[in-house]
Design a protein around this motif. Structure first.
Motif, PDB file in Angstrom:
ATOM      1  N   LYS A 223       0.817  -1.216   0.000  1.00  0.00           N
ATOM      2  CA  LYS A 223       0.000   0.000   0.000  1.00  0.00           C
ATOM      3  C   LYS A 223       0.851   1.268   0.000  1.00  0.00           C
ATOM      4  O   LYS A 223       0.318   2.376   0.163  1.00  0.00           O
ATOM      5  CB  LYS A 223      -0.922   0.003   1.229  1.00  0.00           C
ATOM      6  N   GLY A 224       2.176   1.095  -0.149  1.00  0.00           N
ATOM      7  CA  GLY A 224       3.060   2.255  -0.146  1.00  0.00           C
ATOM      8  C   GLY A 224       3.201   2.892   1.218  1.00  0.00           C
ATOM      9  O   GLY A 224       3.491   4.083   1.330  1.00  0.00           O
ATOM     10  N   PRO A 229      12.887   5.721  -0.202  1.00  0.00           N
ATOM     11  CA  PRO A 229      13.264   6.962  -0.889  1.00  0.00           C
ATOM     12  C   PRO A 229      13.056   6.904  -2.394  1.00  0.00           C
ATOM     13  O   PRO A 229      12.862   7.947  -3.043  1.00  0.00           O
ATOM     14  CB  PRO A 229      14.748   7.123  -0.550  1.00  0.00           C
ATOM     15  N   GLU A 230      13.082   5.710  -2.979  1.00  0.00           N
ATOM     16  CA  GLU A 230      12.940   5.578  -4.424  1.00  0.00           C
ATOM     17  C   GLU A 230      11.485   5.475  -4.877  1.00  0.00           C
ATOM     18  O   GLU A 230      11.211   5.490  -6.074  1.00  0.00           O
ATOM     19  CB  GLU A 230      13.709   4.334  -4.908  1.00  0.00           C
ATOM     20  N   ASP A 231      10.570   5.355  -3.929  1.00  0.00           N
ATOM     21  CA  ASP A 231       9.148   5.150  -4.249  1.00  0.00           C
ATOM     22  C   ASP A 231       8.352   6.375  -3.820  1.00  0.00           C
ATOM     23  O   ASP A 231       8.122   6.592  -2.634  1.00  0.00           O
ATOM     24  CB  ASP A 231       8.640   3.894  -3.537  1.00  0.00           C
ATOM     25  N   HIS A 232       7.898   7.157  -4.801  1.00  0.00           N
ATOM     26  CA  HIS A 232       7.168   8.383  -4.475  1.00  0.00           C
ATOM     27  C   HIS A 232       5.821   8.107  -3.809  1.00  0.00           C
ATOM     28  O   HIS A 232       5.242   9.013  -3.199  1.00  0.00           O
ATOM     29  CB  HIS A 232       6.983   9.244  -5.723  1.00  0.00           C
ATOM     30  N   ASP A 233       5.316   6.888  -3.912  1.00  0.00           N
ATOM     31  CA  ASP A 233       4.086   6.567  -3.183  1.00  0.00           C
ATOM     32  C   ASP A 233       4.301   6.605  -1.683  1.00  0.00           C
ATOM     33  O   ASP A 233       3.338   6.657  -0.914  1.00  0.00           O
ATOM     34  CB  ASP A 233       3.566   5.186  -3.599  1.00  0.00           C
ATOM     35  N   THR A 234       5.549   6.555  -1.241  1.00  0.00           N
ATOM     36  CA  THR A 234       5.821   6.622   0.200  1.00  0.00           C
ATOM     37  C   THR A 234       6.220   8.030   0.640  1.00  0.00           C
ATOM     38  O   THR A 234       6.485   8.237   1.822  1.00  0.00           O
ATOM     39  CB  THR A 234       6.932   5.629   0.607  1.00  0.00           C
ATOM     40  N   SER A 303      -1.813   8.378  -3.981  1.00  0.00           N
ATOM     41  CA  SER A 303      -0.915   7.247  -4.182  1.00  0.00           C
ATOM     42  C   SER A 303      -1.489   6.274  -5.217  1.00  0.00           C
ATOM     43  O   SER A 303      -2.705   6.072  -5.294  1.00  0.00           O
ATOM     44  CB  SER A 303      -0.706   6.520  -2.851  1.00  0.00           C
ATOM     45  N   THR A 304      -0.603   5.669  -5.978  1.00  0.00           N
ATOM     46  CA  THR A 304      -1.048   4.644  -6.922  1.00  0.00           C
ATOM     47  C   THR A 304      -1.364   3.330  -6.218  1.00  0.00           C
ATOM     48  O   THR A 304      -1.889   2.397  -6.834  1.00  0.00           O
ATOM     49  CB  THR A 304       0.027   4.378  -8.000  1.00  0.00           C
ATOM     50  N   LYS A 305      -1.060   3.265  -4.913  1.00  0.00           N
ATOM     51  CA  LYS A 305      -1.253   2.017  -4.165  1.00  0.00           C
ATOM     52  C   LYS A 305      -2.363   2.089  -3.123  1.00  0.00           C
ATOM     53  O   LYS A 305      -2.857   1.047  -2.678  1.00  0.00           O
ATOM     54  CB  LYS A 305       0.058   1.620  -3.463  1.00  0.00           C
TER      55      LYS A 305
END
Length: 351
Positions: A223-224, A229-234, A303-305
């Protein structure tokens, strides 16, 4: 104690948003924390306390005053009794309790932020809340200028709330004490259906502690909700809105509106929330109002998640984020007559 001037605050938040503070102090001991708070209070300087920065939305203009970053360390186990310094990284502390074979906070794995923030928000997820295991909170009382020990019964815990959140300018949390459980390497009884399903178990079952923690981490990652750091959903504050709790008559009106909008067979999520109250799902409301995963075309998007997370796609401003949040709030209110409430604390801005 480290001191910086005109110091960027964005790197200290999981949103990576916000302008600078006039002064930033990083305190590594309880004594340094108290000294910094007293100095600000004595001089009438506005004070912003920062832990892990996972629940903060700071305005683009920044903070005119002293920002105090609590970086204290301390993890102490005495049997099943746990004491954490406010600056301890929460998810690391959870991992250590699982390694020690103690149950009670294993389903709170992966939640970003510091230990000192957990009683303020009454942090909870996947069927557990810290209010179930906290015994005492040690805090500096800015009103009496003393260090106080506040037992659980006086913390006024409720859903994502506490006396610390209700009176944010009074207490600065220094340490938190917990009573955990030695269940021979097993978890506390599972309370959340999604977790139980993922573990092939039933609500009420106990499972190996490490399996419970790893399963929660996988669910959160999907679900993010685990920092990367590499995942903008987080690049978010996790759930941006709290789940609405409605009085019975409010829920009846809401259900009628849902059926009118989505069809007579439509059933909104409903969970018991105490006498005469029902909790429903903010994520469901957001999605059914048309704000689906990935919604938005600007630098701040859902978020996409997970529809509950508003995210910085890398070059957003706080105003970009707030514009999206306001759009979601207005859309849900128009669709279902419910006004969503933001979970993160806002500094220098309002929703």
């Amino acid at each position: 104690m480290q001191e910086l001037h005109d110091a960027p605050l964005a790197p200290l938040t999981t949103f990576r948003l916000g302008g600078p503070a006039t002064r930033l102090i990083t305190a590594g001991t309880d004594a340094e924390v108290i000294a910094a708070v007293r100095e600000a209070d004595d001089s009438g300087t506005p004070l912003l306390v920062i832990g892990g920065g996972s629940n903060l939305v700071i305005g683009d203009e920044g903070f005119e005053g002293t920002a105090l970053r609590i970086a204290t360390e301390g993890f102490s186990l005495d049997g099943t009794r746990l004491e954490l310094a406010a600056g301890e990284v929460w998810t690391d502390a959870v991992a250590r309790t699982v390694e020690a074979g103690l149950a009670g906070i294993e389903c709170l794995a992966g939640i970003p932020g510091s230990a000192g923030a957990t009683p303020i928000q009454n942090v909870g997820a996947y069927g557990q809340e810290v209010s179930s295991t906290i015994t005492e909170v040690i805090a500096y009382d800015r009103r009496t200028r003393e260090t106080v020990v506040i037992p659980n019964a006086e913390c006024a815990f409720s859903y994502r709330h506490s006396r610390f959140k209700a009176d944010p300018d009074r207490f600065v949390v220094l340490r938190v004490r917990f009573a955990l459980e030695d269940a021979a390497g097993l978890s506390a009884p599972l309370k959340y259906a999604e977790t139980a399903r993922a573990l092939g178990a039933e609500p009420g079952d106990r499972v190996p502690l490490a399996e419970a923690r790893e399963t929660v981490l996988k669910l959160r990652t999907g679900k993010g909700m685990v920092l990367d750091p590499e995942d903008h959903d987080t690049w978010s504050a996790g759930s941006f809105f709290t789940n609405p709790i409605l009085r019975d008559e409010e829920f009846a009106a809401f259900r009628a509106r849902v059926r009118e909008r989505l069809g007579q067979e439509a059933q909104p999520p409903a969970y018991p929330a105490g006498d005469g109250h029902t909790k429903t799902s903010a994520a469901w409301l957001i999605d059914r109002a048309g704000f689906t995963k990935g919604y938005g075309t600007g630098p701040a998007r859902i978020s996409t998640k997970h529809t509950l997370a508003l995210t910085n796609r890398g070059d957003a401003t706080t105003e970009d984020l707030l514009a999206l949040a306001r759009e979601v709030v207005a859309g849900v209110r128009e669709a279902f007559g419910i006004t969503l409430v933001n979970e993160p604390v806002t500094v220098g801005v309002t929703l």
